[in-house]
Design a protein around this motif. Structure first.
Motif, short mmCIF file in Angstrom:
data_model
loop_
_atom_site.label_atom_id
_atom_site.label_comp_id
_atom_site.label_asym_id
_atom_site.label_seq_id
_atom_site.Cartn_x
_atom_site.Cartn_y
_atom_site.Cartn_z
N LEU A 108 0.82 -1.21 0.00
CA LEU A 108 0.00 0.00 0.00
C LEU A 108 0.86 1.27 0.00
N LEU A 109 1.95 1.24 0.75
CA LEU A 109 2.85 2.40 0.77
C LEU A 109 3.52 2.60 -0.59
N ALA A 110 3.86 1.50 -1.27
CA ALA A 110 4.46 1.62 -2.60
C ALA A 110 3.46 2.22 -3.58
N LYS A 111 2.19 1.81 -3.49
CA LYS A 111 1.15 2.39 -4.35
C LYS A 111 1.00 3.89 -4.08
N ALA A 112 1.01 4.27 -2.81
CA ALA A 112 0.86 5.68 -2.46
C ALA A 112 2.05 6.50 -2.97
N ARG A 113 3.26 5.94 -2.87
CA ARG A 113 4.44 6.64 -3.39
C ARG A 113 4.33 6.84 -4.89
N ALA A 114 3.86 5.82 -5.60
CA ALA A 114 3.71 5.92 -7.06
C ALA A 114 2.67 6.98 -7.42
N ALA A 115 1.56 7.00 -6.69
CA ALA A 115 0.52 8.00 -6.95
C ALA A 115 1.04 9.40 -6.65
N ASP A 116 1.79 9.57 -5.58
CA ASP A 116 2.37 10.86 -5.26
C ASP A 116 3.36 11.31 -6.34
N GLU A 117 4.12 10.38 -6.87
CA GLU A 117 5.08 10.73 -7.93
C GLU A 117 4.35 11.17 -9.19
N GLU A 118 3.24 10.51 -9.52
CA GLU A 118 2.44 10.94 -10.68
C GLU A 118 1.89 12.34 -10.49
N VAL A 119 1.40 12.63 -9.30
CA VAL A 119 0.87 13.97 -9.01
C VAL A 119 1.99 15.00 -9.09
N ARG A 120 3.15 14.65 -8.58
CA ARG A 120 4.29 15.57 -8.61
C ARG A 120 4.71 15.86 -10.06
N LYS A 121 4.72 14.83 -10.91
CA LYS A 121 5.08 15.03 -12.31
C LYS A 121 4.06 15.91 -13.03
N SER A 122 2.78 15.67 -12.77
CA SER A 122 1.77 16.48 -13.44
C SER A 122 1.75 17.91 -12.90
N ALA A 123 2.19 18.13 -11.69
CA ALA A 123 2.18 19.47 -11.11
C ALA A 123 3.34 20.32 -11.63
N THR A 124 4.38 19.70 -12.13
CA THR A 124 5.52 20.50 -12.59
C THR A 124 5.18 21.27 -13.86
N ASP A 125 4.36 20.71 -14.73
CA ASP A 125 3.99 21.39 -15.97
C ASP A 125 2.65 22.10 -15.87
#
Length: 169
Positions: A108-125
């Motif tokens: 579950l923590l790995a899934k949350a990290r992956a989701a956070d990384e996706e949000v971080r990538k979309s927030a940069t642009d």
């Protein structure tokens, strides 16, 4: 009713005795890498539940469970000899679900990290939907020097402000 501190002490002693006996005296080849994680004793000190984990796959877990069941008499005798209680508690071995729960939490923590990384990538642009500063501010044309001054001072002679109303304190 018995003292819970006594039951807790007996449970701790049983855990140590069972772990040492498994390590030194039990030579069953089916017994894998068994770790005694916890022991609980009932209030009347008659039954003890020993929680254990086994490092390995399902076959090794099943083999270790069978080995523990076959060694239950030897383990109970050793517990009775080393604890010195009047009635030696019967032992029940239960596979601890702690490693399975820990693996689930890690997933579950790995899934949350992956989701956070996706949000971080979309927030940069990302760009603002509206203006960069969404709050309304008066334009420079609307601002006068009088509007920027402090509130109107009261006339010392009449006690009224410059707009004709009573002076506010």
């Amino acid at each position: 009713m018995t003292d819970t501190a006594r039951a807790r002490k007996l449970a701790d002693r049983i855990r140590v005795v069972v772990a040492e006996t498994l390590q030194r005296r039990i030579k069953d080849p089916r017994l894998g890498y068994v770790t005694i994680t916890d022991t609980r004793v009932t209030g009347d000190l008659r039954e003890a539940t020993v929680f254990y984990t086994v490092y390995g796959d399902d076959e090794e877990r099943a083999a270790s469970a069978a080995a523990l069941e076959s060694a239950k008499g030897v383990l109970r005798s050793e517990v009775g000899r080393q604890t010195g209680v009047r009635f030696t508690p019967s032992l029940a071995f239960v596979a601890d679900a702690l490693p399975d729960n820990a693996k689930t939490i890690d997933d579950l923590l790995a899934k949350a990290r992956a989701a956070d990384e996706e949000v971080r990538k979309s927030a940069t642009d990302a760009q603002y939907a509206g203006e960069a500063d969404p709050y309304r501010k008066p334009s420079d044309d609307e601002l006068d020097d009088d509007d920027l001054d402090a509130p109107a001072a009261a006339d010392p002679d009449t006690g009224a402000d410059s707009e004709g109303g009573p002076a506010s304190a």
